[in-house]
Design a protein around this motif. Sequence first.
Motif, PDB file in Angstrom:
ATOM      1  N   THR B  11       0.844  -1.206   0.000  1.00 30.24           N
ATOM      2  CA  THR B  11       0.000   0.000   0.000  1.00 30.24           C
ATOM      3  C   THR B  11       0.875   1.250   0.000  1.00 30.24           C
ATOM      4  N   ASP B  22      -6.533   8.789 -10.085  1.00 32.06           N
ATOM      5  CA  ASP B  22      -7.306   7.639  -9.602  1.00 32.06           C
ATOM      6  C   ASP B  22      -6.576   6.768  -8.584  1.00 32.06           C
ATOM      7  N   ASP B  24      -6.025   6.951  -5.414  1.00 34.87           N
ATOM      8  CA  ASP B  24      -6.777   6.751  -4.177  1.00 34.87           C
ATOM      9  C   ASP B  24      -7.933   5.776  -4.389  1.00 34.87           C
ATOM     10  N   VAL B  25      -8.605   5.924  -5.524  1.00 35.42           N
ATOM     11  CA  VAL B  25      -9.736   5.048  -5.854  1.00 35.42           C
ATOM     12  C   VAL B  25      -9.241   3.618  -6.087  1.00 35.42           C
ATOM     13  N   VAL B  26      -8.118   3.503  -6.802  1.00 35.58           N
ATOM     14  CA  VAL B  26      -7.541   2.172  -7.063  1.00 35.58           C
ATOM     15  C   VAL B  26      -7.169   1.507  -5.737  1.00 35.58           C
ATOM     16  N   MET B  27      -6.563   2.289  -4.822  1.00 32.80           N
ATOM     17  CA  MET B  27      -6.195   1.736  -3.517  1.00 32.80           C
ATOM     18  C   MET B  27      -7.437   1.231  -2.771  1.00 32.80           C
ATOM     19  N   ASP B  29     -10.273   0.238  -4.160  1.00 40.10           N
ATOM     20  CA  ASP B  29     -10.767  -0.958  -4.845  1.00 40.10           C
ATOM     21  C   ASP B  29      -9.941  -2.187  -4.485  1.00 40.10           C
ATOM     22  N   LEU B  30      -8.629  -2.011  -4.434  1.00 43.57           N
ATOM     23  CA  LEU B  30      -7.765  -3.145  -4.100  1.00 43.57           C
ATOM     24  C   LEU B  30      -8.034  -3.614  -2.674  1.00 43.57           C
ATOM     25  N   TRP B  42      -1.866 -11.809  -4.829  1.00 46.98           N
ATOM     26  CA  TRP B  42      -2.723 -11.057  -5.764  1.00 46.98           C
ATOM     27  C   TRP B  42      -2.586  -9.559  -5.517  1.00 46.98           C
ATOM     28  N   GLU B  46      -1.242  -6.851  -8.235  1.00 45.80           N
ATOM     29  CA  GLU B  46      -2.078  -5.720  -8.665  1.00 45.80           C
ATOM     30  C   GLU B  46      -1.394  -4.383  -8.360  1.00 45.80           C
ATOM     31  N   ALA B  49       1.440  -3.900 -10.849  1.00 47.13           N
ATOM     32  CA  ALA B  49       0.828  -3.615 -12.160  1.00 47.13           C
ATOM     33  C   ALA B  49       0.279  -2.190 -12.180  1.00 47.13           C
ATOM     34  N   ALA B  50      -0.350  -1.785 -11.078  1.00 46.92           N
ATOM     35  CA  ALA B  50      -0.933  -0.434 -11.016  1.00 46.92           C
ATOM     36  C   ALA B  50       0.167   0.628 -11.137  1.00 46.92           C
ATOM     37  N   VAL B  53       1.410   0.461 -14.868  1.00 51.15           N
ATOM     38  CA  VAL B  53       0.379   0.902 -15.831  1.00 51.15           C
ATOM     39  C   VAL B  53       0.125   2.403 -15.715  1.00 51.15           C
ATOM     40  N   THR B  54      -0.023   2.895 -14.468  1.00 53.35           N
ATOM     41  CA  THR B  54      -0.334   4.323 -14.311  1.00 53.35           C
ATOM     42  C   THR B  54       0.870   5.199 -14.686  1.00 53.35           C
ATOM     43  N   ASN B  57       1.055   5.301 -18.425  1.00 54.38           N
ATOM     44  CA  ASN B  57      -0.029   6.155 -18.926  1.00 54.38           C
ATOM     45  C   ASN B  57       0.321   7.642 -18.775  1.00 54.38           C
TER      46      ASN B  57
END
Lengths: 121, 209
Positions: B11, B22, B24-27, B29-30, B42, B46, B49-50, B53-54, B57
Amino acid sequence: LWRHSYFFYILKEMKRSLNSSELLVLLVVLRLGDDAYGVPIVEELKRNRFKTGVATVYVMLGRLEAKGLVASSVGEATPQRGGRAKRYFRVTGKGLREVRELQTTLVELWQGVPQLLRESV
Amino acid sequence: MKAPQPPKSATWLLKHFGCGADVDVVMGDLAEHYQQGQTQAWYWKETLAAIIVTAFNEVRGNKWLSFRAVLVGLIVYSYVVLPLTSVVAIGILDTHRELEWRELHVGPGNSVPLIVLSYAIPGILVLLALVMGVVTGWIVARMHARRRAPILLLAIAIPAGFIIGNPSADSFVFWIGVAAIIVGILLGGLFIAGRRQAHSPTEHFHQVG
């Protein structure tokens, strides 16, 4: 000059057009309705044989939002989420039109392809 | 029964190196997904990967800024940090050589400094590499405070690739030195991040309690 303008038109269209994963995400957001946020979207995609990560889905949703195909709103924060808010997505009118157009095109194209008939697979 | 908490270190990594609006939102969701029965492996997968990926991007969305960051990183590293630390390193190596020469030609005197220096040299060189990384990371992060995380990841990826591609890289100390530079860049960048976040009004915007 015409050739050049056509080239730029293609580039512009490429940016504007949907790719297959973006179309899948759009369809899942439509299916989920009011409950379309990260976790259910990823789960629904997984159920439909499209495994992807949470962050990847947000990147795609960000792109769709930039194209004006989805809109988002901040939802409630729960203790289960460590006090962090959800972000809900819904498909806009423009997004719905785009999906319908693509559906029509795809269905028309599919019908004329004998290799894609269920019996021949 | 208390709900299982996701791995804190993962985290922390996502909080500091995840990019975009996003994170905070991804955190969230995870965390939610994890509490629904996902494994630690997992969560780590994730998280990494986050981050990748971010960051990708962000870099893709800010090509010129990323190019400038790489250029700044290379200039600072090659023309400021590397020459300065090389002067210190050469000074230390010269002292060692001089002590060795005296031991050989003047006769065994007090050999304690030579032994201490022989053992200390690899450590000093690694420490210098760490300082080089800290200074580079600090300057790069300071110049790109708004896009700090992807820029720092880029700052690590490019010199790492550049150095790893060097065919003369054959000693253990060299690899430790490369690792020290990378850790230094992260430390230097995070030093800025820590100070920025302490004053950021948006940091706890979406958080409750």
